[in-house]
Write a protein that holds these residues in place. Structure first.
Motif, PDB file in Angstrom:
ATOM      1  N   GLY A 116      10.850   3.962  -1.350  1.00 44.25           N
ATOM      2  CA  GLY A 116      11.187   5.014  -0.392  1.00 44.25           C
ATOM      3  C   GLY A 116      11.469   4.474   0.994  1.00 44.25           C
ATOM      4  O   GLY A 116      12.336   4.970   1.705  1.00 44.25           O
ATOM      5  N   LEU A 117      10.755   3.425   1.388  1.00 41.84           N
ATOM      6  CA  LEU A 117      10.997   2.819   2.703  1.00 41.84           C
ATOM      7  C   LEU A 117      12.308   2.058   2.750  1.00 41.84           C
ATOM      8  O   LEU A 117      12.914   1.888   3.807  1.00 41.84           O
ATOM      9  CB  LEU A 117       9.847   1.868   3.053  1.00 41.84           C
ATOM     10  CG  LEU A 117       8.474   2.521   3.240  1.00 41.84           C
ATOM     11  CD1 LEU A 117       7.412   1.455   3.457  1.00 41.84           C
ATOM     12  CD2 LEU A 117       8.490   3.504   4.404  1.00 41.84           C
ATOM     13  N   LEU A 118      12.756   1.571   1.594  1.00 43.26           N
ATOM     14  CA  LEU A 118      13.998   0.798   1.560  1.00 43.26           C
ATOM     15  C   LEU A 118      15.236   1.665   1.641  1.00 43.26           C
ATOM     16  O   LEU A 118      16.313   1.179   1.933  1.00 43.26           O
ATOM     17  CB  LEU A 118      14.063  -0.030   0.267  1.00 43.26           C
ATOM     18  CG  LEU A 118      13.048  -1.171   0.131  1.00 43.26           C
ATOM     19  CD1 LEU A 118      13.154  -1.785  -1.254  1.00 43.26           C
ATOM     20  CD2 LEU A 118      13.296  -2.225   1.190  1.00 43.26           C
ATOM     21  N   HIS A 119      15.105   2.950   1.389  1.00 45.84           N
ATOM     22  CA  HIS A 119      16.274   3.827   1.319  1.00 45.84           C
ATOM     23  C   HIS A 119      16.352   4.716   2.555  1.00 45.84           C
ATOM     24  O   HIS A 119      16.302   5.932   2.483  1.00 45.84           O
ATOM     25  CB  HIS A 119      16.221   4.689   0.051  1.00 45.84           C
ATOM     26  CG  HIS A 119      16.511   3.928  -1.195  1.00 45.84           C
ATOM     27  ND1 HIS A 119      15.610   3.049  -1.754  1.00 45.84           N
ATOM     28  CD2 HIS A 119      17.612   3.886  -1.984  1.00 45.84           C
ATOM     29  CE1 HIS A 119      16.125   2.516  -2.843  1.00 45.84           C
ATOM     30  NE2 HIS A 119      17.343   3.000  -3.016  1.00 45.84           N
ATOM     31  N   GLU A 130      -1.447   2.326 -10.473  1.00 46.08           N
ATOM     32  CA  GLU A 130      -1.585   2.088  -9.042  1.00 46.08           C
ATOM     33  C   GLU A 130      -0.461   1.202  -8.516  1.00 46.08           C
ATOM     34  O   GLU A 130       0.084   1.431  -7.442  1.00 46.08           O
ATOM     35  CB  GLU A 130      -2.948   1.436  -8.758  1.00 46.08           C
ATOM     36  CG  GLU A 130      -4.144   2.334  -9.027  1.00 46.08           C
ATOM     37  CD  GLU A 130      -4.190   3.534  -8.101  1.00 46.08           C
ATOM     38  OE1 GLU A 130      -3.647   3.437  -6.984  1.00 46.08           O
ATOM     39  OE2 GLU A 130      -4.746   4.564  -8.490  1.00 46.08           O
ATOM     40  N   GLU A 131      -0.115   0.164  -9.287  1.00 46.34           N
ATOM     41  CA  GLU A 131       0.983  -0.712  -8.881  1.00 46.34           C
ATOM     42  C   GLU A 131       2.304   0.045  -8.810  1.00 46.34           C
ATOM     43  O   GLU A 131       3.113  -0.146  -7.887  1.00 46.34           O
ATOM     44  CB  GLU A 131       1.092  -1.883  -9.856  1.00 46.34           C
ATOM     45  CG  GLU A 131       2.217  -2.866  -9.531  1.00 46.34           C
ATOM     46  CD  GLU A 131       1.971  -3.646  -8.261  1.00 46.34           C
ATOM     47  OE1 GLU A 131       2.926  -4.268  -7.765  1.00 46.34           O
ATOM     48  OE2 GLU A 131       0.823  -3.627  -7.746  1.00 46.34           O
ATOM     49  N   ALA A 132       2.517   0.952  -9.770  1.00 44.98           N
ATOM     50  CA  ALA A 132       3.755   1.751  -9.777  1.00 44.98           C
ATOM     51  C   ALA A 132       3.839   2.638  -8.546  1.00 44.98           C
ATOM     52  O   ALA A 132       4.914   2.831  -7.971  1.00 44.98           O
ATOM     53  CB  ALA A 132       3.826   2.577 -11.056  1.00 44.98           C
ATOM     54  N   LEU A 133       2.694   3.220  -8.137  1.00 46.56           N
ATOM     55  CA  LEU A 133       2.691   4.049  -6.933  1.00 46.56           C
ATOM     56  C   LEU A 133       3.064   3.240  -5.701  1.00 46.56           C
ATOM     57  O   LEU A 133       3.835   3.680  -4.852  1.00 46.56           O
ATOM     58  CB  LEU A 133       1.304   4.675  -6.747  1.00 46.56           C
ATOM     59  CG  LEU A 133       0.966   5.850  -7.670  1.00 46.56           C
ATOM     60  CD1 LEU A 133      -0.508   6.186  -7.565  1.00 46.56           C
ATOM     61  CD2 LEU A 133       1.807   7.061  -7.319  1.00 46.56           C
ATOM     62  N   ARG A 134       2.498   2.030  -5.585  1.00 41.55           N
ATOM     63  CA  ARG A 134       2.806   1.182  -4.431  1.00 41.55           C
ATOM     64  C   ARG A 134       4.293   0.806  -4.417  1.00 41.55           C
ATOM     65  O   ARG A 134       4.944   0.811  -3.370  1.00 41.55           O
ATOM     66  CB  ARG A 134       1.929  -0.064  -4.447  1.00 41.55           C
ATOM     67  CG  ARG A 134       0.475   0.204  -4.072  1.00 41.55           C
ATOM     68  CD  ARG A 134      -0.274  -1.103  -3.801  1.00 41.55           C
ATOM     69  NE  ARG A 134      -0.434  -1.875  -5.025  1.00 41.55           N
ATOM     70  CZ  ARG A 134      -1.476  -1.782  -5.832  1.00 41.55           C
ATOM     71  NH1 ARG A 134      -2.456  -0.913  -5.557  1.00 41.55           N
ATOM     72  NH2 ARG A 134      -1.567  -2.534  -6.918  1.00 41.55           N
ATOM     73  N   GLY A 149       1.324   9.705  -0.323  1.00 37.87           N
ATOM     74  CA  GLY A 149       2.725   9.405  -0.073  1.00 37.87           C
ATOM     75  C   GLY A 149       3.604  10.367  -0.832  1.00 37.87           C
ATOM     76  O   GLY A 149       3.138  11.183  -1.632  1.00 37.87           O
ATOM     77  N   PRO A 150       4.905  10.314  -0.617  1.00 36.77           N
ATOM     78  CA  PRO A 150       5.831  11.267  -1.233  1.00 36.77           C
ATOM     79  C   PRO A 150       6.031  11.029  -2.710  1.00 36.77           C
ATOM     80  O   PRO A 150       6.696  11.823  -3.362  1.00 36.77           O
ATOM     81  CB  PRO A 150       7.131  11.026  -0.450  1.00 36.77           C
ATOM     82  CG  PRO A 150       7.027   9.601  -0.015  1.00 36.77           C
ATOM     83  CD  PRO A 150       5.576   9.360   0.250  1.00 36.77           C
ATOM     84  N   ALA A 151       5.493   9.911  -3.236  1.00 36.27           N
ATOM     85  CA  ALA A 151       5.815   9.572  -4.611  1.00 36.27           C
ATOM     86  C   ALA A 151       4.982  10.325  -5.638  1.00 36.27           C
ATOM     87  O   ALA A 151       5.286  10.311  -6.808  1.00 36.27           O
ATOM     88  CB  ALA A 151       5.634   8.069  -4.839  1.00 36.27           C
ATOM     89  N   TYR A 152       3.907  10.970  -5.195  1.00 39.63           N
ATOM     90  CA  TYR A 152       3.115  11.678  -6.189  1.00 39.63           C
ATOM     91  C   TYR A 152       2.450  12.859  -5.541  1.00 39.63           C
ATOM     92  O   TYR A 152       2.339  12.965  -4.332  1.00 39.63           O
ATOM     93  CB  TYR A 152       2.075  10.749  -6.827  1.00 39.63           C
ATOM     94  CG  TYR A 152       0.872  10.469  -5.947  1.00 39.63           C
ATOM     95  CD1 TYR A 152       0.963   9.539  -4.917  1.00 39.63           C
ATOM     96  CD2 TYR A 152      -0.330  11.128  -6.156  1.00 39.63           C
ATOM     97  CE1 TYR A 152      -0.119   9.292  -4.119  1.00 39.63           C
ATOM     98  CE2 TYR A 152      -1.424  10.880  -5.342  1.00 39.63           C
ATOM     99  CZ  TYR A 152      -1.322   9.963  -4.327  1.00 39.63           C
ATOM    100  OH  TYR A 152      -2.385   9.713  -3.537  1.00 39.63           O
ATOM    101  N   HIS A 153       1.978  13.763  -6.381  1.00 40.37           N
ATOM    102  CA  HIS A 153       1.292  14.953  -5.907  1.00 40.37           C
ATOM    103  C   HIS A 153      -0.151  14.890  -6.350  1.00 40.37           C
ATOM    104  O   HIS A 153      -0.442  14.751  -7.542  1.00 40.37           O
ATOM    105  CB  HIS A 153       1.952  16.205  -6.480  1.00 40.37           C
ATOM    106  CG  HIS A 153       1.165  17.458  -6.205  1.00 40.37           C
ATOM    107  ND1 HIS A 153       1.040  17.986  -4.951  1.00 40.37           N
ATOM    108  CD2 HIS A 153       0.444  18.265  -7.040  1.00 40.37           C
ATOM    109  CE1 HIS A 153       0.305  19.086  -5.010  1.00 40.37           C
ATOM    110  NE2 HIS A 153      -0.081  19.263  -6.267  1.00 40.37           N
ATOM    111  N   ASP A 154      -1.078  14.933  -5.421  1.00 42.47           N
ATOM    112  CA  ASP A 154      -2.492  14.862  -5.715  1.00 42.47           C
ATOM    113  C   ASP A 154      -3.073  16.256  -5.653  1.00 42.47           C
ATOM    114  O   ASP A 154      -3.222  16.832  -4.594  1.00 42.47           O
ATOM    115  CB  ASP A 154      -3.180  13.930  -4.700  1.00 42.47           C
ATOM    116  CG  ASP A 154      -4.655  13.728  -5.008  1.00 42.47           C
ATOM    117  OD1 ASP A 154      -5.283  13.003  -4.248  1.00 42.47           O
ATOM    118  OD2 ASP A 154      -5.142  14.304  -6.009  1.00 42.47           O
ATOM    119  N   GLY A 155      -3.370  16.832  -6.825  1.00 48.69           N
ATOM    120  CA  GLY A 155      -3.885  18.195  -6.834  1.00 48.69           C
ATOM    121  C   GLY A 155      -5.368  18.245  -7.070  1.00 48.69           C
ATOM    122  O   GLY A 155      -5.911  19.295  -7.432  1.00 48.69           O
ATOM    123  N   GLY A 156      -6.084  17.111  -6.926  1.00 50.75           N
ATOM    124  CA  GLY A 156      -7.497  17.081  -7.255  1.00 50.75           C
ATOM    125  C   GLY A 156      -8.389  17.137  -6.047  1.00 50.75           C
ATOM    126  O   GLY A 156      -8.179  17.897  -5.114  1.00 50.75           O
TER     127      GLY A 156
END
Length: 462
Positions: A116-119, A106-110, A3-10
């Motif tokens: 993001g969906l609310l805005h 994990e909860e913070a990511l959710r 999702g847009p909330a984090y960047h997964d570089g692994g």
């Protein structure tokens, strides 16, 4: 999770190079008072600097210097943190905690993805149909003592929507050029100002006004209904009132809509836009109010347009159609969103155009612009028919006689079928589309189909 909330570089599983460090979501970018990106602290929190001090990277904060929060408290702050509603100390404490607690991370990511969906971006403009819905709800609870006739409802609604558009645009747009198009065997396009478009509507509306006994918009306002010669209500008094006002000074203006418009432009060219809007809107209010008091018999009074005439109930639909289309012309000129009419009103406008098509086709045949009928039929006799299928909101099916306007049309006599979107058909009837360019499904007699499409475009005028 993605999702847009984090960047997964692994490695695609949320881990970086096999590291078991919990994923920490990034705080949303915040901006300073002038719109510039706010300076960020070492853990993603915008740096808070005292007013007047230069922006520079602050020294790293020590986790030991933070207020102590237990796990339950920090977990309860995750929702506020996702909404950027925490204080500086709380945000920093949460973010430090997220580096050590996988479940909270994990909860913070959710939560961040949910925020993001609310805005979603939404227009601040009011729904153009809001007025109609509010009035419908009010009248459903308490019906009007003297209701607006159903056939006048579309004009009442479209005049109100155009008035709302003009009020929203303000006084700076009256000289804006507006392209007006119609079809006169070839496409015609001319530019007028917004003020001229409103004066045009006023001029043609005044043909309806004179029919029901109202003076022109520059005649000082209408007299009370009971003061007009001939009565205090009912269609008989309305007819006498019309004769009275025709003899009082409206006779010097042309009846043909185009010529009448030119006369209005000549006589009102010195008026500011706000006055033109006021004259048009006042006249539209008087039209609706007068027919509401007149009674059901008034709907059959003929409105004289010069080359043709329409019953009063059809004339109101014609004016609603023009009001909507010219409002759309103005909205296009200023790049303003404008919605189509309510489906039940759109259906009535389409029905009017469909009912006018047989006569328009007969007129074109008399002028040599369409193929002659295969046979002449007496009124009411069954003959060849074209099925006009209008899709979308306000649509339906209409069977049109092809051999003579008075012949009976039916599914049994169908020799051609045309399917069109409702708004596409209205644009064709307004002369905004060339018949050969209209998006339509066509099956059957091609000559009959194109004769009907050209007849639809011939309904347009200035």
């Amino acid at each position: 999770m993605s999702g847009p909330a984090y960047h997964d570089g692994g490695d695609g599983n949320g881990r970086g190079d096999g590291d078991d460090t919990p994923r920490v979501p990034f705080q949303r970018e915040q901006r300073g008072p002038q719109g510039e990106p706010a300076q960020r602290g070492p853990l993603g929190d915008p740096a808070r600097l005292p007013a007047g001090e230069p922006h520079s990277a602050p020294a790293p904060s020590s986790a030991s210097a933070l207020p102590h929060y237990d796990h339950a408290t920090l977990k309860s702050l995750l929702g506020a943190w996702a909404l950027s509603a925490c204080s500086s100390d709380e945000s920093l404490a949460v973010e430090v905690h997220l580096t050590d607690c996988a479940s909270c991370a994990e909860e913070a990511l959710r939560l961040r993805d949910a925020v993001g969906l609310l805005h979603q971006e939404e227009s601040l403009d009011l729904d153009p149909l809001l007025r109609a819905r509010v009035l419908e709800g009010c009248l459903g609870r308490r019906p009007a003592r003297i209701p607006v006739p159903e056939w006048a409802g579309p004009y009442d609604a479209e005049a109100a929507r155009l008035d709302a558009l003009l009020r929203d645009l303000g006084d700076g747009y009256w000289s804006t050029p507006v392209e007006m198009r119609w079809f006169d065997e070839v496409p015609v396009s001319r530019q007028f100002t917004v003020g001229q478009v409103i004066a045009h509507l006023t001029a043609v509306d005044s043909l309806v006004a004179r029919t029901i006994g109202l003076p022109g918009p520059s005649a000082g306002g209408p007299v009370p209904f009971a003061d007009a010669p001939g009565g205090s209500g009912g269609s008989g008094g309305l007819t006498a009132r019309a004769r009275f006002w025709r003899a009082r000074g409206d006779a010097e203006l042309p009846i043909e809509p185009g010529q009448r418009t030119e006369a209005h432009w000549s006589g009102q060219k010195h008026l500011p836009g706000a006055t033109l809007r006021s004259l048009w809107r006042e006249q539209s209010h008087h039209l609706v109010r007068t027919v509401s008091f007149a009674g059901s018999g008034a709907s059959e009074i003929d409105v004289d347009y010069g080359p043709f005439a329409l019953p009063l109930h059809d004339a109101f639909l014609d004016r609603a159609f023009e009001c909507w289309l010219h409002a759309g012309d103005i909205a296009d000129a200023v790049d303003y969103p404008y919605e189509p009419p309510a489906p039940r009103h759109l259906n009535r406008m389409i029905d009017l155009a469909a009912r006018l098509l047989p006569s328009a086709l007969a007129d074109r045949r008399r002028s040599g612009l369409a193929e002659p009928p295969s046979q002449l039929l007496p009124a009411g006799a069954p003959g060849r028919s074209l099925r006009l299928e209008i899709e979308g909101d306000g649509g339906g099916n209409w069977y049109l006689p092809l051999d003579s306007p008075g012949a009976a049309a039916s599914p049994e006599g169908e020799v051609a079928h045309v399917a069109m979107d409702g708004q596409e058909f209205c644009q064709l009837a307004a002369g905004h589309l060339q018949p050969e360019h209209a998006a339509a499904g066509k099956v059957g007699d091609r000559t009959a189909i194109y004769d009907v499409l050209y007849a639809a475009a011939s309904l347009s005028r200035l």
